[in-house]
Design a protein around this motif. Structure first.
Motif, PDB file in Angstrom:
ATOM      1  N   ASP A   1      -4.712   4.146  -3.660  1.00  0.00           N
ATOM      2  CA  ASP A   1      -4.751   4.939  -2.434  1.00  0.00           C
ATOM      3  C   ASP A   1      -5.147   6.373  -2.734  1.00  0.00           C
ATOM      4  OD1 ASP A   1      -2.106   6.836  -2.353  1.00  0.00           O
ATOM      5  OD2 ASP A   1      -1.680   4.961  -3.390  1.00  0.00           O
TER       6      ASP A   1
ATOM      7  N   GLN B   1      -5.954   9.432   5.045  1.00  0.00           N
ATOM      8  CA  GLN B   1      -5.455   8.616   3.941  1.00  0.00           C
ATOM      9  C   GLN B   1      -6.038   7.218   4.028  1.00  0.00           C
ATOM     10  OE1 GLN B   1      -1.412   9.197   2.571  1.00  0.00           O
ATOM     11  NE2 GLN B   1      -1.067   6.988   2.527  1.00  0.00           N
ATOM     12  N   SER B   2      -6.279   6.604   2.869  1.00  0.00           N
ATOM     13  CA  SER B   2      -6.789   5.238   2.812  1.00  0.00           C
ATOM     14  C   SER B   2      -6.180   4.522   1.621  1.00  0.00           C
ATOM     15  CB  SER B   2      -8.314   5.233   2.711  1.00  0.00           C
ATOM     16  OG  SER B   2      -8.815   3.903   2.702  1.00  0.00           O
ATOM     17  N   GLU B   3      -6.076   3.206   1.739  1.00  0.00           N
ATOM     18  CA  GLU B   3      -5.576   2.387   0.648  1.00  0.00           C
ATOM     19  C   GLU B   3      -6.335   1.071   0.620  1.00  0.00           C
ATOM     20  OE1 GLU B   3      -1.343   0.964  -1.297  1.00  0.00           O
ATOM     21  OE2 GLU B   3      -1.457   1.186   0.888  1.00  0.00           O
TER      22      GLU B   3
ATOM     23  N   PHE C   1      -7.913  -3.350   3.295  1.00  0.00           N
ATOM     24  CA  PHE C   1      -7.815  -1.892   3.231  1.00  0.00           C
ATOM     25  C   PHE C   1      -7.326  -1.357   4.559  1.00  0.00           C
ATOM     26  CE2 PHE C   1     -11.888  -2.329   5.327  1.00  0.00           C
ATOM     27  CZ  PHE C   1     -11.943  -1.247   6.183  1.00  0.00           C
ATOM     28  N   TYR C   2      -6.856  -0.117   4.556  1.00  0.00           N
ATOM     29  CA  TYR C   2      -6.598   0.601   5.805  1.00  0.00           C
ATOM     30  C   TYR C   2      -7.073   2.032   5.660  1.00  0.00           C
ATOM     31  CZ  TYR C   2      -2.580   3.479   4.339  1.00  0.00           C
ATOM     32  OH  TYR C   2      -1.785   4.414   3.735  1.00  0.00           O
ATOM     33  N   VAL C   3      -7.422   2.646   6.790  1.00  0.00           N
ATOM     34  CA  VAL C   3      -7.769   4.060   6.868  1.00  0.00           C
ATOM     35  C   VAL C   3      -7.022   4.642   8.059  1.00  0.00           C
ATOM     36  CG1 VAL C   3      -9.589   5.783   7.156  1.00  0.00           C
ATOM     37  CG2 VAL C   3     -10.073   3.657   5.923  1.00  0.00           C
ATOM     38  N   GLN C   4      -6.365   5.781   7.871  1.00  0.00           N
ATOM     39  CA  GLN C   4      -5.642   6.418   8.966  1.00  0.00           C
ATOM     40  C   GLN C   4      -5.833   7.926   8.895  1.00  0.00           C
ATOM     41  OE1 GLN C   4      -1.788   4.855   9.753  1.00  0.00           O
ATOM     42  NE2 GLN C   4      -1.137   6.558  11.040  1.00  0.00           N
TER      43      GLN C   4
ATOM     44  N   ALA D   1      -6.247   4.756  13.461  1.00  0.00           N
ATOM     45  CA  ALA D   1      -6.255   3.980  12.215  1.00  0.00           C
ATOM     46  C   ALA D   1      -6.961   2.654  12.426  1.00  0.00           C
ATOM     47  CB  ALA D   1      -4.827   3.738  11.723  1.00  0.00           C
TER      48      ALA D   1
ATOM     49  N   SER E   1      -7.351  -1.271  10.035  1.00  0.00           N
ATOM     50  CA  SER E   1      -7.119  -2.021   8.806  1.00  0.00           C
ATOM     51  C   SER E   1      -7.802  -3.379   8.917  1.00  0.00           C
ATOM     52  CB  SER E   1      -5.615  -2.201   8.534  1.00  0.00           C
ATOM     53  OG  SER E   1      -5.017  -3.035   9.503  1.00  0.00           O
TER      54      SER E   1
END
Length: 263
Positions: A136, A147-149, A174-177, A192, A194
């Motif tokens: 992340d 933030q992303s993971e 993955f997710y992005v917020q 966000a 995902s």
């Protein structure tokens, strides 16, 4: 460094810092989740998890590394992390019982891995090894947060009561917020998305995904108390959420209004 754990070991934790800007965490437990699993059913297989968090610019990322830049960082705060989890998981009851006690691991279509017929008709998985690797990164600056993971999951070493068509399963996601304090310490807007990319899913449909947006209102001079309004569009959720926002396989739009108090 800090340690915690009861005498009858269900989990052991270690946490500390390597220098001023690198934090590590390590844990050993009985399995991925002890919820609803009685001690007499637990095996001798242990789960392990390790994570590293690096905050190279400011040495911090807000209290508890929380989402959002409520604190309004005047200098760019950055955080990068990596984590790995390994666990030998068990169904914790007989294959003759249709409902497994272990309900933590789900496939991309929300089927329980230890449910009957999850990988092959009339075959039940009794044991499997779970691996999860995640990385992340995030930034905070003057009320803006991003933030992303990304994560990779491997399931292998299956033990079942019949033949299986595969020996392992690989999934990614993955997710992005992001958020911004449009009124410092009072009103925050966020959005966000995902996506999950299962190894096996219908080729004529999109992978399970979601998109959401919302508003946080902090009525006091603290990030610990907030009112939240949120809208979520979900296409085939692969999991069921702890707090009720999702059920496995959900498709559609949900509108929620909630309040949060952190003590």
């Amino acid at each position: 460094m800090s340690f915690s754990g009861p005498i009858l070991l269900r989990a052991f934790f270690a946490e500390g810092n390597l220098g001023r800007r690198l934090n590590y965490k390590f844990s050993i437990g009985n399995n991925l989740s002890n919820l609803d699993i009685s001690a007499v059913k637990l095996t001798r297989d242990l789960s392990q998890g390790v994570s590293l968090t690096w905050t190279p610019t400011t040495g911090e990322f807000g209290p508890r590394g929380a989402f959002g830049d409520y604190e309004h960082h005047e200098s760019l705060a950055t955080r990068f992390g990596a984590a790995y989890t390994h666990s030998r998981e068990d169904r914790f009851n007989s294959a003759l019982n249709e409902a497994p006690d272990n309900t933590t691991i789900r496939l991309g279509d929300s089927l329980l891995l230890f449910g009957p017929g999850s990988l092959a008709p009339n075959v039940t998985v009794q044991k499997a090894t779970y691996h999860l690797l995640a990385a992340d990164g995030g930034i905070k600056y003057k009320g803006f947060w991003l933030q992303s993971e990304g994560y990779f999951r491997l399931l292998d070493n299956f033990v079942a009561n019949g033949p299986l068509p595969i020996s392992s399963m690989r999934d990614q996601g993955f997710y992005v917020q992001t958020s911004y304090m449009v009124w410092p310490k009072k009103i925050e807007l966020y959005g966000a998305t995902s996506w999950i990319f299962p190894q096996f899913h219908p080729k004529d449909t999109k992978s399970p995904h979601e998109a959401l947006g919302g508003l946080n209102w902090y009525p006091t001079d603290s990030r610990n108390y907030r009112l939240n309004l949120q809208v979520i569009s979900v296409d085939r959720s692969p999991v069921s959420s702890t707090f009720g926002f999702y059920t496995g396989g959900l498709k559609g739009v949900s509108l929620t209004l909630g309040a949060t108090a952190l003590f």
